[in-house]
Design a protein around this motif. Structure first.
Motif, PDB file in Angstrom:
ATOM      1  N   SER A 108       0.818  -1.205   0.000  1.00  0.00           N
ATOM      2  CA  SER A 108       0.000   0.000   0.000  1.00  0.00           C
ATOM      3  C   SER A 108       0.851   1.254   0.000  1.00  0.00           C
ATOM      4  O   SER A 108       1.985   1.254   0.489  1.00  0.00           O
ATOM      5  CB  SER A 108      -0.908   0.021   1.241  1.00  0.00           C
ATOM      6  OG  SER A 108      -1.786  -1.074   1.244  1.00  0.00           O
ATOM      7  N   CYS A 109       0.282   2.311  -0.516  1.00  0.00           N
ATOM      8  CA  CYS A 109       0.907   3.632  -0.540  1.00  0.00           C
ATOM      9  C   CYS A 109      -0.118   4.604   0.018  1.00  0.00           C
ATOM     10  O   CYS A 109      -1.142   4.874  -0.635  1.00  0.00           O
ATOM     11  CB  CYS A 109       1.292   3.987  -1.972  1.00  0.00           C
ATOM     12  SG  CYS A 109       1.951   5.642  -2.206  1.00  0.00           S
ATOM     13  N   PHE A 123       7.037   1.739  -8.684  1.00  0.00           N
ATOM     14  CA  PHE A 123       8.346   1.417  -9.230  1.00  0.00           C
ATOM     15  C   PHE A 123       8.975   0.332  -8.363  1.00  0.00           C
ATOM     16  O   PHE A 123       8.570   0.128  -7.222  1.00  0.00           O
ATOM     17  CB  PHE A 123       9.247   2.655  -9.227  1.00  0.00           C
ATOM     18  CG  PHE A 123       8.700   3.796 -10.036  1.00  0.00           C
ATOM     19  CD1 PHE A 123       7.733   4.646  -9.510  1.00  0.00           C
ATOM     20  CD2 PHE A 123       9.152   4.030 -11.331  1.00  0.00           C
ATOM     21  CE1 PHE A 123       7.215   5.692 -10.259  1.00  0.00           C
ATOM     22  CE2 PHE A 123       8.641   5.074 -12.083  1.00  0.00           C
ATOM     23  CZ  PHE A 123       7.675   5.903 -11.539  1.00  0.00           C
ATOM     24  N   ARG A 124       9.970  -0.329  -8.915  1.00  0.00           N
ATOM     25  CA  ARG A 124      10.707  -1.301  -8.106  1.00  0.00           C
ATOM     26  C   ARG A 124      12.164  -1.294  -8.505  1.00  0.00           C
ATOM     27  O   ARG A 124      12.509  -0.966  -9.644  1.00  0.00           O
ATOM     28  CB  ARG A 124      10.109  -2.698  -8.262  1.00  0.00           C
ATOM     29  CG  ARG A 124      10.229  -3.301  -9.661  1.00  0.00           C
ATOM     30  CD  ARG A 124       9.520  -4.650  -9.718  1.00  0.00           C
ATOM     31  NE  ARG A 124       9.652  -5.288 -11.015  1.00  0.00           N
ATOM     32  CZ  ARG A 124       9.115  -6.454 -11.329  1.00  0.00           C
ATOM     33  NH1 ARG A 124       8.381  -7.131 -10.422  1.00  0.00           N
ATOM     34  NH2 ARG A 124       9.281  -6.968 -12.540  1.00  0.00           N
ATOM     35  N   TYR A 153       8.534   1.056  -4.583  1.00  0.00           N
ATOM     36  CA  TYR A 153       8.338   2.457  -4.242  1.00  0.00           C
ATOM     37  C   TYR A 153       7.070   2.987  -4.914  1.00  0.00           C
ATOM     38  O   TYR A 153       6.743   2.589  -6.033  1.00  0.00           O
ATOM     39  CB  TYR A 153       9.493   3.318  -4.744  1.00  0.00           C
ATOM     40  CG  TYR A 153      10.856   2.979  -4.208  1.00  0.00           C
ATOM     41  CD1 TYR A 153      11.652   2.033  -4.839  1.00  0.00           C
ATOM     42  CD2 TYR A 153      11.364   3.639  -3.086  1.00  0.00           C
ATOM     43  CE1 TYR A 153      12.915   1.730  -4.363  1.00  0.00           C
ATOM     44  CE2 TYR A 153      12.632   3.349  -2.607  1.00  0.00           C
ATOM     45  CZ  TYR A 153      13.400   2.399  -3.250  1.00  0.00           C
ATOM     46  OH  TYR A 153      14.652   2.112  -2.773  1.00  0.00           O
ATOM     47  N   CYS A 154       6.405   3.921  -4.255  1.00  0.00           N
ATOM     48  CA  CYS A 154       5.383   4.697  -4.938  1.00  0.00           C
ATOM     49  C   CYS A 154       5.868   6.141  -5.037  1.00  0.00           C
ATOM     50  O   CYS A 154       6.701   6.589  -4.248  1.00  0.00           O
ATOM     51  CB  CYS A 154       4.033   4.621  -4.230  1.00  0.00           C
ATOM     52  SG  CYS A 154       3.976   5.259  -2.541  1.00  0.00           S
ATOM     53  N   ALA A 155       5.368   6.818  -6.038  1.00  0.00           N
ATOM     54  CA  ALA A 155       5.731   8.208  -6.268  1.00  0.00           C
ATOM     55  C   ALA A 155       4.499   8.964  -6.745  1.00  0.00           C
ATOM     56  O   ALA A 155       3.639   8.393  -7.423  1.00  0.00           O
ATOM     57  CB  ALA A 155       6.849   8.306  -7.306  1.00  0.00           C
ATOM     58  N   SER A 205       6.811  13.708  -5.213  1.00  0.00           N
ATOM     59  CA  SER A 205       7.485  13.096  -4.071  1.00  0.00           C
ATOM     60  C   SER A 205       7.560  11.587  -4.234  1.00  0.00           C
ATOM     61  O   SER A 205       6.808  10.990  -5.013  1.00  0.00           O
ATOM     62  CB  SER A 205       6.749  13.432  -2.772  1.00  0.00           C
ATOM     63  OG  SER A 205       5.433  12.915  -2.792  1.00  0.00           O
ATOM     64  N   TRP A 206       8.495  10.990  -3.480  1.00  0.00           N
ATOM     65  CA  TRP A 206       8.692   9.545  -3.414  1.00  0.00           C
ATOM     66  C   TRP A 206       8.364   9.045  -2.015  1.00  0.00           C
ATOM     67  O   TRP A 206       8.572   9.748  -1.030  1.00  0.00           O
ATOM     68  CB  TRP A 206      10.147   9.174  -3.705  1.00  0.00           C
ATOM     69  CG  TRP A 206      10.567   9.277  -5.123  1.00  0.00           C
ATOM     70  CD1 TRP A 206      11.159  10.340  -5.728  1.00  0.00           C
ATOM     71  CD2 TRP A 206      10.455   8.272  -6.134  1.00  0.00           C
ATOM     72  NE1 TRP A 206      11.422  10.057  -7.045  1.00  0.00           N
ATOM     73  CE2 TRP A 206      11.000   8.791  -7.328  1.00  0.00           C
ATOM     74  CE3 TRP A 206       9.939   6.971  -6.150  1.00  0.00           C
ATOM     75  CZ2 TRP A 206      11.047   8.063  -8.532  1.00  0.00           C
ATOM     76  CZ3 TRP A 206       9.984   6.246  -7.338  1.00  0.00           C
ATOM     77  CH2 TRP A 206      10.530   6.790  -8.512  1.00  0.00           C
ATOM     78  N   GLY A 207       7.912   7.814  -1.954  1.00  0.00           N
ATOM     79  CA  GLY A 207       7.852   7.131  -0.677  1.00  0.00           C
ATOM     80  C   GLY A 207       9.211   6.551  -0.343  1.00  0.00           C
ATOM     81  O   GLY A 207      10.153   6.625  -1.135  1.00  0.00           O
ATOM     82  N   GLN A 208       9.303   5.951   0.840  1.00  0.00           N
ATOM     83  CA  GLN A 208      10.597   5.439   1.299  1.00  0.00           C
ATOM     84  C   GLN A 208      10.880   4.025   0.810  1.00  0.00           C
ATOM     85  O   GLN A 208      12.007   3.543   0.927  1.00  0.00           O
ATOM     86  CB  GLN A 208      10.642   5.469   2.838  1.00  0.00           C
ATOM     87  CG  GLN A 208      10.019   4.267   3.541  1.00  0.00           C
ATOM     88  CD  GLN A 208       8.504   4.209   3.469  1.00  0.00           C
ATOM     89  OE1 GLN A 208       7.852   5.143   3.003  1.00  0.00           O
ATOM     90  NE2 GLN A 208       7.923   3.105   3.920  1.00  0.00           N
TER      91      GLN A 208
END
Length: 122
Positions: A21-22, A37-38, A95-97, A111-114
């Motif tokens: 989840s994001c 993304f991965r 990652y989600c962005a 922005s990007w998630g961690q």
């Protein structure tokens, strides 16, 4: 400012399923497109897919077609990536962005998630 936090990663056996989840805070997701993304060890970051409130969802990696689904839960201000029939080669940090607007154009990156680790192994 929009902030993203991924969760739900973990260890899963080949052939299994996992949902990551994001969750967004600071703004409502219906103003943004969210990309998944991965990045696998030793490899470049790869786009998995994109979803927006107005544009629906698309997958950008042939390797996940028919196995992965991106779902928007806009009432909860979150997006999920449902992964089925997982393979060892799906092992990566996911990652989600957020991108302002209705598509995941790099020019509109906000922005990007961690990131969250997904490991597919027996």
């Amino acid at each position: 400012q929009l902030q993203l936090v991924e969760s739900g990663g973990g260890l899963v056996q080949p052939g299994g399923s996992l949902s990551v989840s994001c969750v967004a805070s600071g703004s409502t997701l219906d103003l943004y497109a969210i990309g998944w993304f991965r990045q696998a060890p030793g490899k470049e970051r790869e786009g998995v897919g994109c979803i927006s409130y107005s544009g629906g969802s698309t997958l950008s990696a042939d390797s996940v077609a028919g196995r992965f689904t991106i779902v928007g839960h806009y009432d909860l201000n979150m997006v999920s990536l449902q992964m089925n029939s997982l393979k060892p080669e799906d092992t990566a940090v996911y990652y989600c962005a957020a991108f302002y607007g209705s598509n995941c154009s790099p020019h509109n990156l906000v922005s990007w998630g961690q990131g969250t680790q997904v490991t597919v192994s027996s």
